[in-house]
Design a protein around this motif. Structure first.
Motif, PDB file in Angstrom:
ATOM      1  N   MET A 123       0.831  -1.210   0.000  1.00 48.26           N
ATOM      2  CA  MET A 123       0.000   0.000   0.000  1.00 48.26           C
ATOM      3  C   MET A 123       0.866   1.260   0.000  1.00 48.26           C
ATOM      4  O   MET A 123       0.560   2.230  -0.708  1.00 48.26           O
ATOM      5  CB  MET A 123      -0.922   0.005   1.221  1.00 48.26           C
ATOM      6  N   ARG A 124       1.928   1.250   0.776  1.00 43.05           N
ATOM      7  CA  ARG A 124       2.818   2.423   0.826  1.00 43.05           C
ATOM      8  C   ARG A 124       3.442   2.695  -0.534  1.00 43.05           C
ATOM      9  O   ARG A 124       3.554   3.846  -0.963  1.00 43.05           O
ATOM     10  CB  ARG A 124       3.902   2.199   1.873  1.00 43.05           C
ATOM     11  N   ARG A 126       2.203   1.886  -3.470  1.00 41.10           N
ATOM     12  CA  ARG A 126       1.165   2.356  -4.390  1.00 41.10           C
ATOM     13  C   ARG A 126       0.765   3.801  -4.100  1.00 41.10           C
ATOM     14  O   ARG A 126       0.488   4.567  -5.018  1.00 41.10           O
ATOM     15  CB  ARG A 126      -0.060   1.454  -4.282  1.00 41.10           C
ATOM     16  N   ARG A 127       0.740   4.155  -2.837  1.00 42.36           N
ATOM     17  CA  ARG A 127       0.280   5.477  -2.454  1.00 42.36           C
ATOM     18  C   ARG A 127       1.408   6.511  -2.425  1.00 42.36           C
ATOM     19  O   ARG A 127       1.159   7.713  -2.402  1.00 42.36           O
ATOM     20  CB  ARG A 127      -0.388   5.423  -1.068  1.00 42.36           C
ATOM     21  N   THR A 129       3.534   7.094   0.060  1.00 40.27           N
ATOM     22  CA  THR A 129       3.664   7.708   1.378  1.00 40.27           C
ATOM     23  C   THR A 129       3.927   6.637   2.420  1.00 40.27           C
ATOM     24  O   THR A 129       3.478   5.492   2.278  1.00 40.27           O
ATOM     25  CB  THR A 129       2.396   8.491   1.764  1.00 40.27           C
ATOM     26  N   ARG A 134      -2.610   7.783   6.042  1.00 34.13           N
ATOM     27  CA  ARG A 134      -3.016   8.331   4.748  1.00 34.13           C
ATOM     28  C   ARG A 134      -3.169   7.266   3.665  1.00 34.13           C
ATOM     29  O   ARG A 134      -3.552   7.580   2.546  1.00 34.13           O
ATOM     30  CB  ARG A 134      -1.987   9.370   4.289  1.00 34.13           C
ATOM     31  N   LEU A 135      -2.898   6.030   3.986  1.00 30.82           N
ATOM     32  CA  LEU A 135      -2.909   4.994   2.948  1.00 30.82           C
ATOM     33  C   LEU A 135      -4.299   4.749   2.381  1.00 30.82           C
ATOM     34  O   LEU A 135      -4.462   4.586   1.174  1.00 30.82           O
ATOM     35  CB  LEU A 135      -2.328   3.694   3.500  1.00 30.82           C
ATOM     36  N   ALA A 136      -5.306   4.682   3.234  1.00 28.08           N
ATOM     37  CA  ALA A 136      -6.660   4.340   2.770  1.00 28.08           C
ATOM     38  C   ALA A 136      -7.699   5.242   3.422  1.00 28.08           C
ATOM     39  O   ALA A 136      -8.827   4.818   3.669  1.00 28.08           O
ATOM     40  CB  ALA A 136      -6.962   2.880   3.057  1.00 28.08           C
ATOM     41  N   CYS A 141      -8.105   7.235  -2.096  1.00 26.34           N
ATOM     42  CA  CYS A 141      -6.885   6.677  -1.511  1.00 26.34           C
ATOM     43  C   CYS A 141      -7.042   5.182  -1.273  1.00 26.34           C
ATOM     44  O   CYS A 141      -6.128   4.389  -1.555  1.00 26.34           O
ATOM     45  CB  CYS A 141      -6.558   7.386  -0.195  1.00 26.34           C
ATOM     46  N   GLN A 144      -6.744   3.275  -4.531  1.00 27.41           N
ATOM     47  CA  GLN A 144      -5.363   3.195  -5.006  1.00 27.41           C
ATOM     48  C   GLN A 144      -4.569   2.191  -4.186  1.00 27.41           C
ATOM     49  O   GLN A 144      -3.821   1.372  -4.729  1.00 27.41           O
ATOM     50  CB  GLN A 144      -4.711   4.578  -4.931  1.00 27.41           C
ATOM     51  N   ALA A 145      -4.706   2.238  -2.869  1.00 27.36           N
ATOM     52  CA  ALA A 145      -3.958   1.334  -1.995  1.00 27.36           C
ATOM     53  C   ALA A 145      -4.314  -0.122  -2.247  1.00 27.36           C
ATOM     54  O   ALA A 145      -3.447  -1.006  -2.221  1.00 27.36           O
ATOM     55  CB  ALA A 145      -4.209   1.699  -0.529  1.00 27.36           C
ATOM     56  N   ASP A 147      -5.691  -1.319  -5.055  1.00 26.76           N
ATOM     57  CA  ASP A 147      -5.685  -1.613  -6.492  1.00 26.76           C
ATOM     58  C   ASP A 147      -7.086  -1.946  -6.996  1.00 26.76           C
ATOM     59  O   ASP A 147      -7.332  -2.998  -7.584  1.00 26.76           O
ATOM     60  CB  ASP A 147      -4.719  -2.767  -6.791  1.00 26.76           C
TER      61      ASP A 147
END
Length: 210
Positions: A123-124, A126-127, A129, A134-136, A141, A144-145, A147
């Motif tokens: 997740m980090r 993909r994001r 960060t 802030r990941l999800a 967000c 994106q995390a 997919d």
């Protein structure tokens, strides 16, 4: 990006929630999913996150994509409850929804935020960060995390598929509700559910004190 394979240590505590066990009815499903675990499998990675925020878009809702009837684009919202509906918002952000009514009736629940539990390195990456909060946090967000893309649209939710829900028998969360975020139609409806006090919930602080 380092893959996160599924293994016994990651998944043994997860109890799949069968589609037949999901409540039929948009408001009920939106509340039910709070505290449950979102599972995303794609063969290379096994990602999980605790759902901490949802929004309901029930039949007859003027803010919903199904308000004008069934089209090729929103058809998944009219499938029997427990099917995936994915759309792109603002031209960039994918949004993950689950159909929530009987077959032929439009309704859906937007998954707005999750607390990452496993697959965090993926997740980090993909994001872009390292901040786990802030990941999800927020539906774009989260998508994106995890997919989330159009390839999932219309899929029947269920264990063994690419996307499913589980119960890890954790302590039930304190569930609060508020009006929904970022809409103008039916903006006064209290159809947003969230975990009170969670740092992973999105939205303005004034709503999260509800």
């Amino acid at each position: 990006m380092r893959a996160t394979p599924r293994d016994a240590a990651t998944s043994e505590h997860l109890h799949p929630i069968h589609r037949a066990d999901l409540p039929s009815g948009t408001i009920a499903l939106a509340r039910f999913l709070i505290g449950k675990v979102l599972v995303r499998e794609d063969g290379a990675s096994f990602l999980t996150g605790r759902i901490v925020e949802t929004e309901a878009y029930p039949p007859g809702d003027d803010a919903a994509h199904h308000r004008s009837g069934r089209t090729a684009r929103n058809a998944s919202l009219f499938l029997a409850h427990g099917h995936v509906y994915v759309y792109r918002a603002y031209g960039t952000a994918m949004m993950l929804n689950v159909s929530s009514e009987a077959d032929g009736v439009g309704g859906g629940v937007l998954i707005r935020a999750a607390e990452p539990l496993s697959g965090i390195d993926v997740m980090r990456a993909r994001r872009g960060t390292d901040d786990i909060r802030r990941l999800a946090r927020g539906p774009g967000c989260l998508a994106q995390a995890f997919d989330i893309g159009f390839a999932l649209d219309g899929d029947a939710y269920g264990a063994g598929n690419a996307l499913w829900f589980a119960d890890d028998r954790s302590k039930p969360p304190r569930i609060a509700r508020s009006v929904r975020i970022g809409i103008t139609r039916n903006a006064d409806k209290p159809w947003r559910f969230f975990v009170r006090g969670s740092p992973f919930v999105s939205g303005p602080a004034k709503l999260n004190r509800a």
